[in-house]
Scaffold this active site. Structure first.
Site, PDB file in Angstrom:
ATOM      1  N   TYR A   1       0.817  -1.218   0.000  1.00  0.00           N
ATOM      2  CA  TYR A   1       0.000   0.000   0.000  1.00  0.00           C
ATOM      3  C   TYR A   1       0.851   1.269   0.000  1.00  0.00           C
ATOM      4  O   TYR A   1       0.603   2.199   0.777  1.00  0.00           O
ATOM      5  CB  TYR A   1      -0.960  -0.006   1.207  1.00  0.00           C
ATOM      6  CG  TYR A   1      -1.716  -1.295   1.362  1.00  0.00           C
ATOM      7  CD1 TYR A   1      -2.631  -1.700   0.391  1.00  0.00           C
ATOM      8  CD2 TYR A   1      -1.501  -2.126   2.454  1.00  0.00           C
ATOM      9  CE1 TYR A   1      -3.312  -2.905   0.509  1.00  0.00           C
ATOM     10  CE2 TYR A   1      -2.178  -3.335   2.581  1.00  0.00           C
ATOM     11  CZ  TYR A   1      -3.094  -3.716   1.609  1.00  0.00           C
ATOM     12  OH  TYR A   1      -3.753  -4.896   1.732  1.00  0.00           O
TER      13      TYR A   1
ATOM     14  N   TYR B   1     -12.946  -7.066   5.432  1.00  0.00           N
ATOM     15  CA  TYR B   1     -11.720  -7.191   4.628  1.00  0.00           C
ATOM     16  C   TYR B   1     -11.362  -8.668   4.534  1.00  0.00           C
ATOM     17  O   TYR B   1     -11.262  -9.353   5.557  1.00  0.00           O
ATOM     18  CB  TYR B   1     -10.549  -6.415   5.236  1.00  0.00           C
ATOM     19  CG  TYR B   1      -9.267  -6.636   4.481  1.00  0.00           C
ATOM     20  CD1 TYR B   1      -9.015  -5.938   3.304  1.00  0.00           C
ATOM     21  CD2 TYR B   1      -8.325  -7.569   4.913  1.00  0.00           C
ATOM     22  CE1 TYR B   1      -7.845  -6.164   2.579  1.00  0.00           C
ATOM     23  CE2 TYR B   1      -7.164  -7.798   4.189  1.00  0.00           C
ATOM     24  CZ  TYR B   1      -6.928  -7.091   3.031  1.00  0.00           C
ATOM     25  OH  TYR B   1      -5.791  -7.327   2.311  1.00  0.00           O
TER      26      TYR B   1
ATOM     27  N   ASP C   1     -14.131 -16.238   7.821  1.00  0.00           N
ATOM     28  CA  ASP C   1     -12.746 -15.861   7.545  1.00  0.00           C
ATOM     29  C   ASP C   1     -12.039 -15.663   8.888  1.00  0.00           C
ATOM     30  O   ASP C   1     -12.181 -14.624   9.529  1.00  0.00           O
ATOM     31  CB  ASP C   1     -12.734 -14.585   6.712  1.00  0.00           C
ATOM     32  CG  ASP C   1     -11.333 -14.047   6.457  1.00  0.00           C
ATOM     33  OD1 ASP C   1     -10.358 -14.619   7.001  1.00  0.00           O
ATOM     34  OD2 ASP C   1     -11.208 -13.047   5.729  1.00  0.00           O
TER      35      ASP C   1
ATOM     36  N   LYS D   1      -2.174 -16.851   8.216  1.00  0.00           N
ATOM     37  CA  LYS D   1      -1.362 -15.983   9.069  1.00  0.00           C
ATOM     38  C   LYS D   1      -0.616 -16.758  10.150  1.00  0.00           C
ATOM     39  O   LYS D   1       0.478 -17.239   9.922  1.00  0.00           O
ATOM     40  CB  LYS D   1      -2.218 -14.866   9.654  1.00  0.00           C
ATOM     41  CG  LYS D   1      -2.598 -13.785   8.632  1.00  0.00           C
ATOM     42  CD  LYS D   1      -3.204 -12.579   9.282  1.00  0.00           C
ATOM     43  CE  LYS D   1      -3.614 -11.512   8.287  1.00  0.00           C
ATOM     44  NZ  LYS D   1      -2.514 -10.839   7.614  1.00  0.00           N
TER      45      LYS D   1
END
Length: 486
Positions: free
Chosen positions: A22, A160, A278, A322
């Site tokens: 980003y 997200y 998620d 993760k």
């Protein structure tokens, strides 16, 4: 901070040629050279008389839960690399993958979660989950029916789920960083999510401070009405529901009441719609439960609801990643139920019963070896006391101490804490470069974004290290208050 000529040359080459997350190539953010990392500290390649050390309060974006240079995971990787570092998963298998899936299903702790697809990143896991749901619905449609309509996903705003095309389609289309791709990504169905809560009714800090939180930690059934209405009126098009359970991540770090997830599960059962969860960010203990959806069971227990009257809250499809490898290597997994897996696997279908996905590095043995050892550490159970200690310390240092400081309170609109996560929502957007420099100069790595200053430290962080983190956050926020209120 001074750097040697060699390090400055490295930084210049980085600045001229390498994109960071980003950021812009024409105006890149300052980056700092990490020489090594151990425990909860990153050591920079500086010219200081002593090594310049920073405490990592971000766990490298949620994943380094056991800290850096964990000897057990190091040893597991060394052992595995001497055997096989990679082999294709098509037509072959290996012990690290089989062992990993067994441990993962044990930690998920639900009899319906039985079939696992090993992928190679969180975004890819979400792509697979979406494809899995689509292929499940397609498999239920007669081959002669060319009007396959169940192609949309229902989700809540401020979510997200990753940066790839499919994952972007279930991220908030208006307030997210992906809005510029409107018209290219698929259009899905979004509704306003539940209100935030300052902590969970299952957290220790709630149970120990009910008089402080009771009014704020409540569930309003009205927040579910738009969701219910969309599901009812657009059921012919809805393929699945997609949620980050209990805690939304990069879309806003929004913590919500477990009852919302309980009610969503009931609606998915009522309308026979798969529920995709998620847990890429929230899995493996981060919120105070091994997986965030486990809070629903704990909440119903705390409410003294008899077991046979409780809503069985579980995902039909769950994505994890993760922290799966303890932050060592990229690896993710998608786990689903026999109902979905066996429907997709019908050999009479046009697909021959095959799930239409197959990453090159699927089930990579090295990544699986790291994940096996990471899950071994979690299975020992020390994480529970570690996370409980962190939560209490965050409550003292970033809730009570912040609210008692009038200067900091003047720039804060909300504080949310659960497990090893603390979120301070500011009244205005942060100056990322200013915050980045301030935190690094004080020896703590925190990376605020939008109007959020948040941390999720490694579970092994010491009380002294965490005390420094919370103290530095308070210092920086006081300086921020001076800056914006001047």
């Amino acid at each position: 901070m001074q750097f040697s000529t060699a390090v400055n040359d490295l930084l210049k080459y980085d600045r001229d040629h390498i994109w960071h997350p980003y950021t812009s190539m024409s105006n890149p953010m300052m980056v700092y050279p990490v020489k090594e990392a151990r425990g909860c500290e990153m050591i920079l390649a500086s010219e200081e008389p002593k090594d310049y050390r920073m405490i990592d309060a971000m766990s490298s974006w949620w994943c380094a839960i056991h800290g850096y240079n964990n000897q057990e995971i190091n040893d597991a990787l060394v052992s595995q690399i001497s055997k096989v570092s990679h082999v294709m998963f098509g037509g072959l298998t290996h012990e690290p993958a089989v062992s990993l899936v067994g441990k993962l299903l044990t930690l998920l702790d639900h009899s319906e979660l039985q079939h696992c697809f090993l992928a190679d990143s969180g975004s890819v896991a979400m792509e697979i989950a979406l494809k899995m749901a689509l292929q499940y619905q397609w498999s239920l449609t007669p081959a002669s029916d060319s009007e396959f309509k169940k192609t949309k996903f229902l989700t809540i705003s401020r979510g997200y789920h990753g940066d790839t095309i499919g994952a972007m389609s279930v991220c908030d289309p208006k307030s997210s960083m992906h809005s510029i791709y409107a018209g290219y990504v698929a259009e899905n169905i979004f509704v306003t999510g539940p209100p935030t809560v300052p902590t969970l009714p299952t957290s220790n800090i709630y149970l120990e401070n009910k008089e402080l939180f009771n009014e704020a930690v409540t569930f309003d059934p009205e927040c579910l009405e738009v969701f219910r209405s969309k599901l009812e009126h657009e059921i012919e098009e809805i393929c699945a529901v997609v949620l980050e359970p209990i805690l939304q991540g990069a879309g806003g770090m929004r913590l919500y009441h477990p009852q919302f997830l309980i009610e969503v599960r009931k609606l998915c059962d009522q309308y026979d719609v798969p529920l995709i969860m998620d847990e890429i960010a929230t899995g493996f203990g981060r919120t105070g439960a091994m997986f965030a959806f486990h809070h629903c069971r704990a909440y119903q227990d705390d409410m003294n609801i008899p077991k046979d009257s409780q809503v069985d809250v579980y995902p039909d499809i769950i994505c994890v990643g993760k922290a799966l490898t303890g932050g060592y290597m990229t690896l993710s997994a998608v786990v689903t139920t026999p109902k979905i897996a066996m429907t997709i696997s019908n050999p009479e279908l046009q697909t021959g019963g095959c799930l239409m996905h197959g990453p090159t590095f699927m089930g990579n043995p090295l990544a699986c070896a790291a994940a096996n050892k990471s899950l071994d550490i979690l299975l020992r159970g020390d994480w529970t006391t570690q996370v409980q200690r962190i939560e209490r310390q965050l409550f003292d240092g970033l809730y009570k101490d912040v609210l008692s400081d009038s200067k900091i309170s003047s720039v804060i609109s909300d504080i949310r804490i659960t497990g090893a996560v603390a979120v301070l929502e500011l009244k205005q957007s942060v100056d990322s470069l200013w915050f980045h420099h301030k935190f690094v100069s004080k020896g703590v790595y925190v990376r605020p974004f939008r109007n959020l200053c948040y941390i999720m430290p490694p579970y092994i962080i010491s009380p002294e290290q965490l005390d420094k983190v919370t103290r530095v956050i308070r210092e920086v926020l006081r300086e921020w208050a001076d800056k914006v209120l001047a």
